[in-house]
Design an enzyme around this catalytic site. Structure first.
Site, short mmCIF file in Angstrom:
data_model
loop_
_atom_site.label_atom_id
_atom_site.label_comp_id
_atom_site.label_asym_id
_atom_site.label_seq_id
_atom_site.Cartn_x
_atom_site.Cartn_y
_atom_site.Cartn_z
N LYS A 66 -28.77 -45.73 -21.19
CA LYS A 66 -27.59 -45.98 -20.35
C LYS A 66 -27.94 -46.13 -18.86
O LYS A 66 -27.31 -46.91 -18.16
CB LYS A 66 -26.56 -44.87 -20.55
CG LYS A 66 -25.90 -44.94 -21.93
CD LYS A 66 -24.80 -43.92 -22.09
CE LYS A 66 -24.26 -43.98 -23.51
NZ LYS A 66 -23.16 -43.04 -23.74
N GLY A 128 -22.99 -28.65 -19.75
CA GLY A 128 -24.01 -29.69 -19.71
C GLY A 128 -23.91 -30.48 -18.41
O GLY A 128 -22.84 -30.51 -17.77
N ALA A 129 -25.02 -31.08 -18.01
CA ALA A 129 -25.04 -31.83 -16.75
C ALA A 129 -25.94 -33.06 -16.87
O ALA A 129 -26.61 -33.45 -15.91
CB ALA A 129 -25.49 -30.93 -15.61
N GLY A 130 -25.95 -33.67 -18.05
CA GLY A 130 -26.78 -34.85 -18.26
C GLY A 130 -26.00 -36.13 -18.02
O GLY A 130 -24.93 -36.14 -17.38
N THR A 154 -29.93 -25.68 -16.62
CA THR A 154 -30.66 -25.95 -15.37
C THR A 154 -29.61 -26.13 -14.28
O THR A 154 -29.01 -27.21 -14.14
CB THR A 154 -31.51 -27.23 -15.52
OG1 THR A 154 -32.22 -27.16 -16.74
CG2 THR A 154 -32.46 -27.41 -14.36
N VAL A 155 -29.36 -25.07 -13.52
CA VAL A 155 -28.20 -25.08 -12.63
C VAL A 155 -28.33 -26.13 -11.52
O VAL A 155 -27.31 -26.69 -11.07
CB VAL A 155 -27.95 -23.65 -12.07
CG1 VAL A 155 -28.96 -23.27 -11.03
CG2 VAL A 155 -26.53 -23.52 -11.57
N TYR A 219 -19.41 -36.44 -32.61
CA TYR A 219 -18.31 -36.89 -33.46
C TYR A 219 -18.28 -36.22 -34.83
O TYR A 219 -17.32 -36.33 -35.57
CB TYR A 219 -18.31 -38.42 -33.60
CG TYR A 219 -19.47 -38.97 -34.40
CD1 TYR A 219 -19.46 -38.90 -35.78
CD2 TYR A 219 -20.57 -39.54 -33.77
CE1 TYR A 219 -20.53 -39.39 -36.52
CE2 TYR A 219 -21.64 -40.03 -34.48
CZ TYR A 219 -21.61 -39.95 -35.86
OH TYR A 219 -22.66 -40.43 -36.59
N GLY A 240 -15.72 -35.20 -31.25
CA GLY A 240 -15.64 -36.36 -30.35
C GLY A 240 -15.44 -37.69 -31.06
O GLY A 240 -15.67 -38.75 -30.44
P1 ATR Z 1 -26.97 -36.87 -22.43
O1 ATR Z 1 -27.28 -38.27 -21.97
O2 ATR Z 1 -26.46 -36.77 -23.85
O3 ATR Z 1 -26.10 -36.13 -21.48
P2 ATR Z 1 -29.23 -35.50 -21.35
O4 ATR Z 1 -29.09 -36.25 -20.09
O5 ATR Z 1 -30.59 -35.31 -21.95
O6 ATR Z 1 -28.38 -36.13 -22.52
O7 ATR Z 1 -28.55 -34.07 -21.13
C1 ATR Z 1 -28.55 -33.07 -22.12
C2 ATR Z 1 -27.76 -31.86 -21.65
O8 ATR Z 1 -27.77 -30.87 -22.70
C3 ATR Z 1 -28.35 -31.20 -20.43
O9 ATR Z 1 -27.31 -30.66 -19.65
C4 ATR Z 1 -29.19 -30.06 -21.05
O10 ATR Z 1 -29.42 -28.97 -20.20
P3 ATR Z 1 -30.65 -29.00 -19.14
O11 ATR Z 1 -30.21 -29.89 -18.03
O12 ATR Z 1 -30.83 -27.59 -18.76
O13 ATR Z 1 -31.83 -29.57 -19.90
C5 ATR Z 1 -28.29 -29.65 -22.17
N1 ATR Z 1 -29.06 -28.93 -23.20
C6 ATR Z 1 -29.90 -29.48 -24.11
N2 ATR Z 1 -30.44 -28.51 -24.89
C7 ATR Z 1 -29.93 -27.32 -24.44
C8 ATR Z 1 -30.09 -25.94 -24.83
N3 ATR Z 1 -30.89 -25.59 -25.84
N4 ATR Z 1 -29.39 -25.00 -24.15
C9 ATR Z 1 -28.57 -25.35 -23.12
N5 ATR Z 1 -28.38 -26.63 -22.72
C10 ATR Z 1 -29.04 -27.60 -23.36
#
Ligand code: ATR
Length: 276
Positions: A66, A128-130, A154-155, A219, A240
Site C-alpha cells: 500500500k 495498533g499503529a501500522g 511500540t509507543v 474479516y 471486519g
Molecule cells: P498493517 O499494514 O496491517 O497495519 P503493520 O504496518 O505491519 O501492518 O502494523 C502491524 C501493527 O500490529 C503494528 O501496530 C504492530 O505493533 P508494533 O508497531 O509494535 O510492531 C502490531 N502488532 C503486531 N504484532 C503484535 C503483537 N504481538 N503485539 C502487539 N502488537 C502487535
C-alpha cells in the site's frame, strides 16, 4: 467491452475481492473481470505498469504494497495523500494513474450504515499503529469523535501518527499499560496484525464502556481479539467483513461511477468466503 481489474498483493491467493467485485458487477449490470495478481517488492511497480499497458482499468492494492503504491501514482486523492497509502488505483485513458485510499471510508460506512454506530462525540480506542491505522485516521477525525487514542506496543509509532494527524482532531497516543487509567471507550478497533493462534492485544476490560462496540479489522468470524471479548463479557462485537465489502464498494464507485448496494451482498457472505 469488459473493464478489467485485479488485486495485487503477496500473498493474494486468499483474497475475497474477486468474488465481491463480480457480485457488484452482477448487481450493477456492469461487465467486469477481476483477477488476483501476486507481486514481490522488486516487481511491484512493473506489475502495475504492465496492468495499465494491457488495458487494465484499475487495481486494488493489498498488503504489503500500500505504501509502495502511493509512489507509483501520478496523482493522489486527498485521503491517500494524508494516509501515504493507497488501496485503489485508477488507470485513466490518458495513461495517468490516480491513487485512492478507501479503507477508512469503508470502515466508517460499515460502522455507520451496518452497525448503526455513531462516531461523533464518541471516545475511540485504536489498537495498533501500522499502515492500516494511518488509512483510517483522517475519515474518523472528520466525524469529530470526542477523543481518539492510539495504543501500540511500540509507543513511538503511535506518537508519530498522533503528531501527524493532530491538526485534524483530538488524537493522542500511549501504550497498553496506560489503558487502565484512560477510562471507558465507546468503540475499540483492533488494527494490529496479531494473527491466528496468537494472543489478543492486552486491553483491560475497564476500557470497554457497557455498550461499547469491539471491532476487529480482520474479516474472519473468529479472531483472538473477538474470542477474548466473548470470554470477557463484551457482547457487542464485529469482525471486519463489512469493512472489506464497503471499501470494495468505494473502489467500484471510483472505477465504474456507481456505488453498489452492498446490502444485496451480505446474504451471500458464505458464498464469498467459500470462493477461495
Ligand atoms: P498493517 O499494514 O496491517 O497495519 P503493520 O504496518 O505491519 O501492518 O502494523 C502491524 C501493527 O500490529 C503494528 O501496530 C504492530 O505493533 P508494533 O508497531 O509494535 O510492531 C502490531 N502488532 C503486531 N504484532 C503484535 C503483537 N504481538 N503485539 C502487539 N502488537 C502487535
Amino acid at each position: 467491452m469488459i473493464n478489467r481489474y485485479t488485486v495485487i498483493g503477496r500473498p493474494v491467493a486468499h483474497s475475497l475481492s474477486p468474488a465481491i467485485h463480480h457480485m457488484f458487477g452482477e448487481h450493477t449490470q456492469r461487465r467486469i473481470e477481476y483477477t488476483r495478481t501476486e507481486a514481490d517488492p522488486d516487481t511491484f511497480i512493473d506489475t502495475v505498469k504492465h496492468w495499465r499497458e494491457v488495458g487494465g482499468k484499475g487495481c486494488n492494492i493489498t498488503s504489503p504494497f500500500k505504501e509502495q503504491a502511493a509512489a507509483v501514482c501520478d496523482r493522489l486523492h486527498r485521503r491517500a495523500e494524508l494516509a501515504q497509502a493507497v488501496n485503489t488505483l485508477h488507470m485513466h485513458p490518458d495513461g495517468s494513474i490516480v491513487g485512492y485510499n478507501t479503507d477508512g471510508i469503508g470502515l466508517l460506512a460499515d460502522l455507520k450504515r451496518n452497525k448503526h454506530c455513531s462516531i461523533e462525540g464518541a471516545r475511540i480506542l485504536v489498537l495498533g499503529a501500522g499502515g492500516a491505522v494511518r488509512g483510517i485516521l483522517e475519515p474518523f477525525l472528520e466525524q469529530r469523535p470526542s477523543e481518539l487514542v492510539i495504543t501500540n506496543r511500540t509507543v513511538d509509532k503511535a506518537k508519530k501518527l498522533a503528531d501527524d494527524f493532530s491538526l485534524l482532531g483530538n488524537v493522542s497516543a500511549g501504550n497498553y499499560d496506560e489503558l487502565s487509567d484512560k477510562g471507558a471507550f465507546d468503540l475499540i478497533i483492533n488494527a494490529t496484525s496479531m494473527g491466528f493462534g496468537g494472543d489478543s492485544p492486552p486491553v483491560p476490560v475497564s476500557a470497554f464502556a457497557p455498550s461499547a462496540l469491539a471491532y476487529d479489522m480482520m474479516y474472519q468470524s473468529e479472531t483472538p481479539f473477538l474470542n477474548w471479548c466473548h470470554n470477557n463479557g463484551i457482547a457487542n462485537t464485529s469482525n471486519g467483513f463489512g469493512m472489506l465489502v464497503e471499501q470494495a464498494a468505494e473502489a467500484f464507485l471510483v472505477w465504474e461511477g456507481v456505488r453498489p448496494k452492498t446490502r444485496m451482498l451480505y446474504p451471500r457472505t458464505s458464498e464469498i468466503i467459500n470462493s477461495v
